[in-house]
Design an enzyme around this catalytic site. Structure first.
Site, PDB file in Angstrom:
ATOM      1  N   PRO A 216      32.180 -17.644   5.591  1.00  0.00           N
ATOM      2  CA  PRO A 216      31.686 -16.271   5.631  1.00  0.00           C
ATOM      3  C   PRO A 216      31.660 -15.547   4.283  1.00  0.00           C
ATOM      4  CG  PRO A 216      33.889 -16.389   6.553  1.00  0.00           C
ATOM      5  CD  PRO A 216      33.505 -17.792   6.199  1.00  0.00           C
ATOM      6  N   ASP A 239      21.016 -20.030   1.285  1.00  0.00           N
ATOM      7  CA  ASP A 239      20.659 -18.809   2.010  1.00  0.00           C
ATOM      8  C   ASP A 239      21.110 -17.588   1.241  1.00  0.00           C
ATOM      9  OD1 ASP A 239      19.746 -20.140   4.121  1.00  0.00           O
ATOM     10  OD2 ASP A 239      21.462 -19.772   5.430  1.00  0.00           O
ATOM     11  N   LYS A 261      17.034 -15.900   3.851  1.00  0.00           N
ATOM     12  CA  LYS A 261      16.285 -15.065   4.786  1.00  0.00           C
ATOM     13  C   LYS A 261      16.945 -13.701   4.881  1.00  0.00           C
ATOM     14  CE  LYS A 261      15.683 -19.125   7.596  1.00  0.00           C
ATOM     15  NZ  LYS A 261      16.909 -19.794   7.951  1.00  0.00           N
ATOM     16  N   GLY A 292      25.376 -20.019   5.160  1.00  0.00           N
ATOM     17  CA  GLY A 292      26.519 -19.154   5.450  1.00  0.00           C
ATOM     18  C   GLY A 292      27.218 -19.609   6.724  1.00  0.00           C
ATOM     19  N   GLY A 293      28.520 -19.423   6.770  1.00  0.00           N
ATOM     20  CA  GLY A 293      29.282 -19.729   7.984  1.00  0.00           C
ATOM     21  C   GLY A 293      29.228 -21.200   8.328  1.00  0.00           C
ATOM     22  N   ASP A 294      28.938 -21.491   9.585  1.00  0.00           N
ATOM     23  CA  ASP A 294      28.831 -22.863  10.063  1.00  0.00           C
ATOM     24  C   ASP A 294      27.349 -23.174  10.308  1.00  0.00           C
ATOM     25  OD1 ASP A 294      30.564 -25.156  11.642  1.00  0.00           O
ATOM     26  OD2 ASP A 294      28.576 -24.817  12.500  1.00  0.00           O
ATOM     27  N   ALA A 323      31.348 -16.912  10.912  1.00  0.00           N
ATOM     28  CA  ALA A 323      31.641 -15.499  10.684  1.00  0.00           C
ATOM     29  C   ALA A 323      32.621 -14.948  11.723  1.00  0.00           C
ATOM     30  CB  ALA A 323      30.346 -14.683  10.686  1.00  0.00           C
ATOM     31  N   MET A 374      24.255 -10.831  14.058  1.00  0.00           N
ATOM     32  CA  MET A 374      22.950 -10.198  13.821  1.00  0.00           C
ATOM     33  C   MET A 374      22.730  -9.028  14.772  1.00  0.00           C
ATOM     34  SD  MET A 374      20.815 -13.748  13.393  1.00  0.00           S
ATOM     35  CE  MET A 374      21.763 -14.683  14.596  1.00  0.00           C
TER      36      MET A 374
HETATM   37  N1  SAH Z   1      25.836 -19.658  10.528  1.00  0.00           N
HETATM   38  C1  SAH Z   1      26.424 -18.367  10.330  1.00  0.00           C
HETATM   39  C2  SAH Z   1      25.708 -17.283  11.054  1.00  0.00           C
HETATM   40  C3  SAH Z   1      24.306 -17.071  10.585  1.00  0.00           C
HETATM   41  S1  SAH Z   1      23.522 -15.746  11.395  1.00  0.00           S
HETATM   42  C4  SAH Z   1      27.900 -18.427  10.757  1.00  0.00           C
HETATM   43  O1  SAH Z   1      28.340 -19.403  11.356  1.00  0.00           O
HETATM   44  O2  SAH Z   1      28.625 -17.472  10.459  1.00  0.00           O
HETATM   45  C5  SAH Z   1      23.829 -14.424  10.301  1.00  0.00           C
HETATM   46  C6  SAH Z   1      24.807 -13.453  10.883  1.00  0.00           C
HETATM   47  O3  SAH Z   1      26.129 -13.914  10.720  1.00  0.00           O
HETATM   48  C7  SAH Z   1      24.803 -12.102  10.225  1.00  0.00           C
HETATM   49  O4  SAH Z   1      23.769 -11.295  10.714  1.00  0.00           O
HETATM   50  C8  SAH Z   1      26.152 -11.578  10.634  1.00  0.00           C
HETATM   51  O5  SAH Z   1      26.140 -11.128  11.965  1.00  0.00           O
HETATM   52  C9  SAH Z   1      27.009 -12.814  10.594  1.00  0.00           C
HETATM   53  N2  SAH Z   1      27.746 -12.931   9.334  1.00  0.00           N
HETATM   54  C10 SAH Z   1      27.706 -13.950   8.467  1.00  0.00           C
HETATM   55  N3  SAH Z   1      28.567 -13.754   7.450  1.00  0.00           N
HETATM   56  C11 SAH Z   1      29.168 -12.564   7.675  1.00  0.00           C
HETATM   57  C12 SAH Z   1      30.163 -11.817   6.985  1.00  0.00           C
HETATM   58  N4  SAH Z   1      30.685 -12.239   5.840  1.00  0.00           N
HETATM   59  N5  SAH Z   1      30.550 -10.637   7.518  1.00  0.00           N
HETATM   60  C13 SAH Z   1      30.016 -10.190   8.670  1.00  0.00           C
HETATM   61  N6  SAH Z   1      29.086 -10.874   9.353  1.00  0.00           N
HETATM   62  C14 SAH Z   1      28.656 -12.050   8.885  1.00  0.00           C
END
Ligand code: SAH
Length: 448
Positions: A216, A239, A261, A292-294, A323, A374
């Protein structure tokens, strides 16, 4: 001046003087290496090993070749230093680095491979720090791999030039297989060695794609595998969500392509990204697709690897902290809790047209935490929908903006007032919304 040497200590006589835990642990390591251990008078106070120790009261009983001394009294210590000098015995004297011929470097060991770090006795902390970094760099499967290659007698003949040999090793060591090799059979390891040999001997190099979850935002939340790949990549497609401190970890001479995006503004269409991954891998590059994230949670990771699979490109997926986990922990909100929630549901709040595409009845359940990705733009519709389908207007809600980064902010409220509070706070993307009574625990549990 000293240089680093290694020494076979089997059967060598070592005398220890003192009873500190530090001394005991050094002696323990040396005992494992096969020294004959003598202890001056007291013997070690606590000894975990079952190796034989001889307690002695005279120097000649031990006839030491090496001496380790850890004593508080500096006069007493000096006596031992003098004695060692007299007999030409190598010593380590705690607190007297200038008199110590022996130093104990910090060591990272993988089978036959050994990396030693020594700061000349100046700072054990620096050596430990270095050691942790090097531990992260060396995959578990490395020693297996070295041993398997050593068993092969045909490698030298099949790889004629030094260039070929170097490419073989580099490619083998960069192959992600070795990061799993500890879990695989010797046969699998041999197969990878053979494949690498063949590819170096007769084929065009082929690249590989790694779909990597960057977590995140906080770079400390990267997996070790992600960190390593960032250091190896030839090209990185990333991303917008990937934070700058993480981008800074990418190898300096890697090509970096932004395909990010923004909401409702897809800078590079998914299909184009998929094609770029294929082309870069075909060009023989190590391609990292950093997300980002997973990658498999609202990350369209599945679509990207589908194209790779169709095109016959090798790929791997590296999970990341999503996240929901990152934001929840960094804001003191456990997603489940025995008294509050027995399940947690990850939902996309990215509404296509109106609210009709959310399964409202499923979302409004007792003892469940909702995590909305989102969801910022749709928040008014979502909160109204939840209340309309029976969720209490007092249900606690938290909105976490830029979770796990230094700019993290958290706005809390209830279903009925969160929209207003978020408007007032003027939060910035990305944001994550948590709905459920677990949010009320934050007052007690927030640790940042
Ligand atoms: N694959 C990512 C999610 C992608 S969708 C995951 O696993 O986290 C993108 C959404 O993830 C954003 O709109 C938000 O809701 C969330 N997100 C990702 N990073 C974040 C962060 N640092 N703080 C808050 N929300 C986050």
């Amino acid at each position: 001046m000293s240089i680093a040497l290694t020494l076979d200590l089997t059967g060598r006589h070592l005398l220890c003087v003192g009873d500190s835990a530090r001394l005991v642990s050094k002696a323990q390591r040396l005992a494992e290496a096969g020294v004959r251990l003598y202890w001056w008078k007291t013997g070690p106070v606590q000894w975990a090993g079952d190796d034989n120790i001889t307690v002695v009261t005279h120097w000649d009983e031990a006839r030491p070749e090496f001496l380790l001394v850890d004593l508080e009294d500096s006069e007493e210590r000096q006596g031992w230093i003098d004695r060692a000098r007299e007999d030409g015995v190598y010593g380590w004297f705690r607190g007297a680095p200038e008199a110590s011929e022996l130093q104990f470097p910090s060591v990272v060991q993988r089978g036959p491979l050994r990396v030693a770090m020594d700061t000349g006795g100046l700072s054990p902390s620096v050596a430990r720090w270095l050691r942790q970094r090097i531990e992260q760099l060396l995959p578990d499967g490395l020693s297996d791999l070295l041993e398997r290659v050593a068993l092969r007698k045909d490698i030298e003949q099949r790889l004629e030039t030094p260039h070929q040999r170097r490419s073989f090793w580099y490619r083998l060591l960069d192959n992600q297989f070795i990061h799993r090799a500890a879990l695989s059979s010797a046969r699998d390891t041999d197969a990878v060695i053979e494949d690498t040999l063949e590819s170096v001997a007769d084929q065009e190099p082929r690249g590989e794609v790694y779909l990597v979850g960057a977590g995140p935002g906080d770079p400390d939340l990267l997996t070790l595998k992600a960190l390593r790949l960032l250091g190896e990549a030839d090209v990185v497609l990333h991303d917008r969500l990937v934070s700058q401190p993480i981008m800074d970890l990418i190898r300096a001479d890697a090509e970096i392509i932004h395909v990010g995006k923004a909401r409702s503004k897809h800078s590079v269409p998914q299909e184009t990204i998929n094609q770029m991954l294929v082309e870069q891998a075909r060009a023989g590059k190590t391609v990292v697709r950093l997300k980002g994230g997973d990658p498999f949670i609202f990350g369209r990771g599945g679509e990207e690897i589908e194209t790779l699979a169709e095109e016959g490109i090798d790929f791997q997926v590296v999970p990341g902290i999503t996240a929901a986990s990152g934001c929840a922990t960094y804001s003191g909100i456990p997603l489940t809790h025995r008294d509050h929630a027995q399940s947690v549901r990850f939902v996309t709040g990215h509404l296509k047209n109106d609210s009709s595409d959310l399964p409202w009845a499923d979302l409004v359940q007792d003892d469940q935490t909702l995590v909305l990705y989102m969801g910022l733009v749709g928040l008014p519709i979502i909160t109204r929908g939840l209340m309309a389908h029976g969720m209490s207007a007092d249900m606690p809600v938290a909105l976490i903006s830029r979770g796990t980064t230094p700019e993290q902010t958290v706005v809390t409220g209830t279903l009925s007032n969160i929209v207003e509070r978020v408007d007032d706070a003027g939060v910035r993307a990305p944001t994550l919304i948590i709905v459920g009574s677990v949010v009320s625990l934050r007052d007690r549990l927030a640790w940042l």
